[in-house]
Scaffold this motif. Structure first.
Motif, mmCIF file in Angstrom:
data_model
loop_
_atom_site.group_PDB
_atom_site.id
_atom_site.type_symbol
_atom_site.label_atom_id
_atom_site.label_comp_id
_atom_site.label_asym_id
_atom_site.label_seq_id
_atom_site.Cartn_x
_atom_site.Cartn_y
_atom_site.Cartn_z
ATOM 1 N N MET A 185 0.712 -1.266 0.042
ATOM 2 C CA MET A 185 0.083 0.073 -0.160
ATOM 3 C C MET A 185 0.998 1.374 0.059
ATOM 4 S SD MET A 185 -3.317 -0.780 2.337
ATOM 5 C CE MET A 185 -3.986 0.543 1.909
ATOM 6 N N THR A 186 1.850 1.090 0.624
ATOM 7 C CA THR A 186 3.026 2.264 0.252
ATOM 8 C C THR A 186 3.425 2.615 -0.986
ATOM 9 O OG1 THR A 186 5.089 1.050 0.518
ATOM 10 C CG2 THR A 186 3.879 1.612 2.759
ATOM 11 N N ALA A 187 3.097 1.830 -2.134
ATOM 12 C CA ALA A 187 3.445 2.300 -3.366
ATOM 13 C C ALA A 187 2.216 2.806 -4.130
ATOM 14 C CB ALA A 187 4.188 1.217 -4.033
ATOM 15 N N LEU A 188 0.891 2.934 -3.198
ATOM 16 C CA LEU A 188 -0.215 3.074 -4.135
ATOM 17 C C LEU A 188 -0.296 4.901 -3.787
ATOM 18 C CD1 LEU A 188 -2.674 0.282 -3.146
ATOM 19 C CD2 LEU A 188 -1.171 0.680 -5.141
ATOM 20 N N THR A 189 -1.167 5.276 -4.821
ATOM 21 C CA THR A 189 -1.665 6.670 -4.614
ATOM 22 C C THR A 189 -3.175 6.636 -4.649
ATOM 23 O OG1 THR A 189 0.065 7.590 -5.859
ATOM 24 C CG2 THR A 189 -1.868 9.121 -5.633
ATOM 25 N N ILE A 197 -6.851 5.628 -0.086
ATOM 26 C CA ILE A 197 -6.651 4.388 -0.761
ATOM 27 C C ILE A 197 -8.080 3.532 -0.741
ATOM 28 C CG2 ILE A 197 -5.326 2.422 -1.257
ATOM 29 C CD1 ILE A 197 -2.909 3.790 0.055
ATOM 30 N N THR A 198 -8.500 3.199 -2.011
ATOM 31 C CA THR A 198 -9.711 2.485 -2.040
ATOM 32 C C THR A 198 -9.808 1.169 -2.329
ATOM 33 O OG1 THR A 198 -10.388 3.111 -4.376
ATOM 34 C CG2 THR A 198 -11.048 4.850 -2.730
ATOM 35 N N ARG A 199 -10.841 0.345 -2.066
ATOM 36 C CA ARG A 199 -10.759 -1.036 -2.660
ATOM 37 C C ARG A 199 -10.267 -1.186 -4.172
ATOM 38 N NH1 ARG A 199 -12.960 -5.707 -1.110
ATOM 39 N NH2 ARG A 199 -13.452 -4.904 0.798
ATOM 40 N N GLU A 200 -10.753 -0.172 -4.937
ATOM 41 C CA GLU A 200 -10.821 -0.224 -6.467
ATOM 42 C C GLU A 200 -9.059 -0.100 -6.616
ATOM 43 O OE1 GLU A 200 -13.172 1.472 -4.994
ATOM 44 O OE2 GLU A 200 -14.788 0.203 -5.588
ATOM 45 N N ASP A 201 -8.471 0.874 -5.890
ATOM 46 C CA ASP A 201 -7.101 1.255 -6.105
ATOM 47 C C ASP A 201 -6.302 -0.131 -5.769
ATOM 48 O OD1 ASP A 201 -7.695 3.725 -6.530
ATOM 49 O OD2 ASP A 201 -7.163 4.527 -4.392
ATOM 50 N N VAL A 202 -6.736 -0.832 -4.817
ATOM 51 C CA VAL A 202 -6.031 -2.045 -4.519
ATOM 52 C C VAL A 202 -6.215 -3.208 -5.519
ATOM 53 C CG1 VAL A 202 -5.696 -4.079 -2.835
ATOM 54 C CG2 VAL A 202 -6.017 -1.756 -2.105
ATOM 55 N N GLN A 203 -7.305 -3.207 -5.937
ATOM 56 C CA GLN A 203 -7.817 -4.175 -6.961
ATOM 57 C C GLN A 203 -7.010 -3.973 -8.209
ATOM 58 O OE1 GLN A 203 -11.945 -4.017 -6.525
ATOM 59 N NE2 GLN A 203 -12.123 -5.829 -5.430
ATOM 60 N N ARG A 204 -6.891 -2.652 -8.529
ATOM 61 C CA ARG A 204 -6.238 -2.190 -9.947
ATOM 62 C C ARG A 204 -4.652 -2.471 -9.652
ATOM 63 N NH1 ARG A 204 -7.299 2.877 -9.423
ATOM 64 N NH2 ARG A 204 -9.231 2.622 -10.134
ATOM 65 N N ALA A 205 -4.268 -2.347 -8.600
ATOM 66 C CA ALA A 205 -2.667 -2.656 -8.445
ATOM 67 C C ALA A 205 -2.647 -4.072 -8.462
ATOM 68 C CB ALA A 205 -2.315 -1.831 -7.046
ATOM 69 N N ALA A 206 -3.154 -4.879 -7.991
ATOM 70 C CA ALA A 206 -3.489 -6.346 -8.253
ATOM 71 C C ALA A 206 -3.298 -6.878 -9.520
ATOM 72 C CB ALA A 206 -4.200 -7.154 -7.200
ATOM 73 N N PRO A 227 4.245 -15.069 -9.351
ATOM 74 C CA PRO A 227 4.232 -14.512 -10.821
ATOM 75 C C PRO A 227 3.626 -13.127 -11.105
ATOM 76 C CG PRO A 227 2.531 -16.274 -10.561
ATOM 77 C CD PRO A 227 3.461 -16.190 -9.379
ATOM 78 N N ALA A 228 3.840 -12.497 -12.080
ATOM 79 C CA ALA A 228 3.169 -11.314 -12.181
ATOM 80 C C ALA A 228 1.803 -11.618 -12.810
ATOM 81 C CB ALA A 228 3.842 -10.664 -13.594
ATOM 82 N N ALA A 229 0.792 -10.473 -12.595
ATOM 83 C CA ALA A 229 -0.521 -10.495 -12.675
ATOM 84 C C ALA A 229 -1.001 -11.064 -14.103
ATOM 85 C CB ALA A 229 -1.224 -9.429 -12.181
ATOM 86 N N GLY A 230 -1.716 -12.069 -14.312
ATOM 87 C CA GLY A 230 -2.055 -12.476 -15.758
ATOM 88 C C GLY A 230 -0.875 -13.339 -16.369
ATOM 89 N N GLN A 231 0.187 -13.633 -15.690
ATOM 90 C CA GLN A 231 1.073 -14.721 -16.258
ATOM 91 C C GLN A 231 1.019 -15.937 -15.381
ATOM 92 O OE1 GLN A 231 4.583 -12.569 -16.210
ATOM 93 N NE2 GLN A 231 4.130 -10.975 -17.456
ATOM 94 N N GLY A 232 1.533 -16.900 -16.298
ATOM 95 C CA GLY A 232 1.799 -18.300 -15.515
ATOM 96 C C GLY A 232 2.690 -18.328 -14.546
ATOM 97 N N SER A 233 2.810 -19.283 -13.738
ATOM 98 C CA SER A 233 3.908 -19.459 -12.570
ATOM 99 C C SER A 233 5.040 -19.986 -13.237
ATOM 100 C CB SER A 233 3.445 -20.266 -11.492
ATOM 101 O OG SER A 233 3.262 -21.740 -12.128
ATOM 102 N N SER A 234 6.217 -19.867 -12.569
ATOM 103 C CA SER A 234 7.386 -20.280 -13.121
ATOM 104 C C SER A 234 7.555 -21.808 -13.267
ATOM 105 C CB SER A 234 8.506 -19.583 -12.488
ATOM 106 O OG SER A 234 8.551 -20.006 -11.261
ATOM 107 N N SER A 235 6.814 -22.490 -12.675
ATOM 108 C CA SER A 235 6.724 -23.706 -12.617
ATOM 109 C C SER A 235 5.874 -24.465 -13.475
ATOM 110 C CB SER A 235 6.450 -24.539 -11.189
ATOM 111 O OG SER A 235 5.188 -24.004 -10.780
#
Length: 476
Positions: A185-189, A197-206, A227-235
């Motif tokens: 959360m410290t990286a969010l505006t 900081i709203t629920r939408e801010d957190v969901q957007r960041a995730a 793994p980054a959001a929307g990408q497969g895991s490394s395994s």
């Protein structure tokens, strides 16, 4: 002198509370009744107010810590006093009366559950003083000749983006969501009001690949880098749901822990019976529209739940057994000539069932106002523990989720619970012909120790008749 404040019992003999967030930091100057922290009990989120005026010498627990009632949570440095550390707040002191009762202070204030009320001349909560000396990440020096109550422990302050050392501004449910999703959360505006900081801010960041959570957080413990959001895991390139980690564990505590224990106890203690009744509520829905246009109800939110609540109170006059309770110790059935009507409300912290006191004595407008305030307060997490206790009957509106019927579990200590299904148009026989009518299914669960089948059926039929033909209320 140092004054240690122990966590009080915030209602109904609760044994522990979780510190959600501190509103103050070490070194801050506070006034009587200033909010110190938000704490979550097994029933509600409560604002913990200061019983003293002075400086915050030490915070004994970090946010997220579950503290036992009676354990130290905060130490104050009181002005103009000396002589070492005093007994913790809540123990015998100079403010106790000679008979063991509570003695008012010179300005007319009297001790309350978590401190002292506002001065008698104003009755208002004093405004918070400005912080002295920054964020207060270090404890103030101990006065000479004063020994601390226990070895000093470091109290960490979460990092921030503005250099003040203060926690990012948000609400407890949003902070919990960020923790579960691994969002820093410290990286969010914040895009909310005043930078909240709203629920939408957190969901957007995730969803967009937010900064990883702080090391050691539950979402990273033993998991390595996700793994980054929307990408497969490394395994093996395995994809996860919505780009999230494959598994997230959430501690069961607070409201959800209490609800789980209560439901299990109820399900295996009270013999449940559930009956269903499908009702043509076309006339009630037409009445609802007329009420909403009436000038007396322009500023009041009237819903199907409001009319059902009124019908329940009226039907209880003919079947009072549905409003009784079972006294296990005395092996007695206790009749109750009042209705504390509970309304099940889904909140970010889980299911809560606050109740309207003496609902049977209210007219429709009063009942509508109480229900609106009750549900709004519950969803905002501001329900007082007293509003969660003493219920005699509960209504749960599953229709708002598009559900027709269910088998609701009794709220512990109550004889009945009524579930309202969704109102939907469907073919139905009306005046000898098939017509599209507005239909609703009622589901009534009751305790068979208190309510016989005939009594439960009669009560359900009476509620159904009042909702099918609301003019019948004129005969009661």
């Amino acid at each position: 002198m140092l004054k240690v404040f122990n966590l009080p019992d915030l209602g109904e003999g609760l044994t522990e509370s979780e510190i959600l967030t501190w509103k103050v930091a070490e070194g801050d100057q506070v006034t009587v009744n200033q909010v110190l922290a938000d704490v979550e009990t097994a029933k509600a989120v409560v604002e913990l107010s200061s019983p003293f005026e002075g400086a915050i010498a030490r915070l004994h627990a970090e946010p997220g810590t579950v503290v036992e009632v009676g354990a130290p949570i905060i130490s104050f440095e009181l002005p103009g006093e000396s002589g070492g550390e005093s007994p913790p707040a809540g123990e015998a002191s100079a403010q106790d009366g000679p008979d063991g009762g509570t003695q008012a202070l010179p300005d007319g204030r009297v001790p309350t559950l978590v401190g002292y009320g506002a001065a008698a001349d104003t009755g208002k909560r004093p405004a918070r003083r400005a912080k002295a000396g920054g964020a207060g990440t270090q404890a103030p020096p101990q006065p000479q000749g004063t020994a601390p109550s226990q070895p000093a422990l470091p109290v960490s302050t979460p990092p921030s983006t503005d250099g003040t050392g203060e926690r990012p501004r948000s609400t407890p449910p949003v902070r919990k969501l960020a923790k579960d999703l691994g969002v820093d959360m410290t990286a969010l505006t914040g895009t909310g009001r005043d930078g909240l900081i709203t629920r939408e801010d957190v969901q957007r960041a995730a969803a967009g690949g937010a900064s990883p959570a702080a090391p050691g957080s539950p979402s990273q413990a033993g998991a390595g880098t996700s793994p980054a959001a929307g990408q497969g895991s490394s395994s093996g390139g395995v994809r996860t749901l919505c780009g999230r980690e494959r598994e997230v564990r959430t501690a069961v505590q607070g409201v959800r822990k209490h609800t789980a224990a209560a439901m299990v106890s109820s399900a295996f203690t009270a013999p449940h019976v559930t009956e269903f009744l499908t009702v043509d509520v076309t006339e009630t829905m037409e009445l609802l529209e007329r009420i909403r246009r009436h000038r007396e109800f322009r500023d009041v939110r009237v819903t199907v739940l409001t009319l059902a609540a009124k019908a329940v109170c009226l039907a209880m006059e003919r079947t009072p057994e549905i409003n009784a309770r079972w006294d296990e110790q005395a092996q007695e059935i206790v009749g109750q000539h009042f209705v504390n009507l509970g309304i099940a409300a889904a909140t970010p912290r889980g299911l809560m069932v606050p109740n309207v006191k003496d609902a049977q004595a209210m007219d429709l407008k009063e009942l509508a106002g109480e229900l609106a305030e009750l549900t709004e307060t519950a969803r905002a997490g501001r329900t007082a523990p007293a509003a969660m206790s003493g219920g005699t009957f509960t209504i749960t509106n599953v229709g708002v989720f598009g559900v027709d019927a269910g088998t609701p579990i009794l709220n512990p200590g109550e004889a009945g619970i009524l579930a309202l299904g969704q109102v939907r148009r469907q073919p139905w026989e009306h005046q000898g012909q098939i017509a599209l009518r507005q239909m609703m299914t009622l589901s009534l669960s009751f305790d068979h120790r208190l309510v016989d089948g005939e009594q439960g059926s009669r009560f359900l039929a009476d509620v159904g008749q009042l909702l099918s033909d609301p003019a019948m209320a004129m005969l009661r």
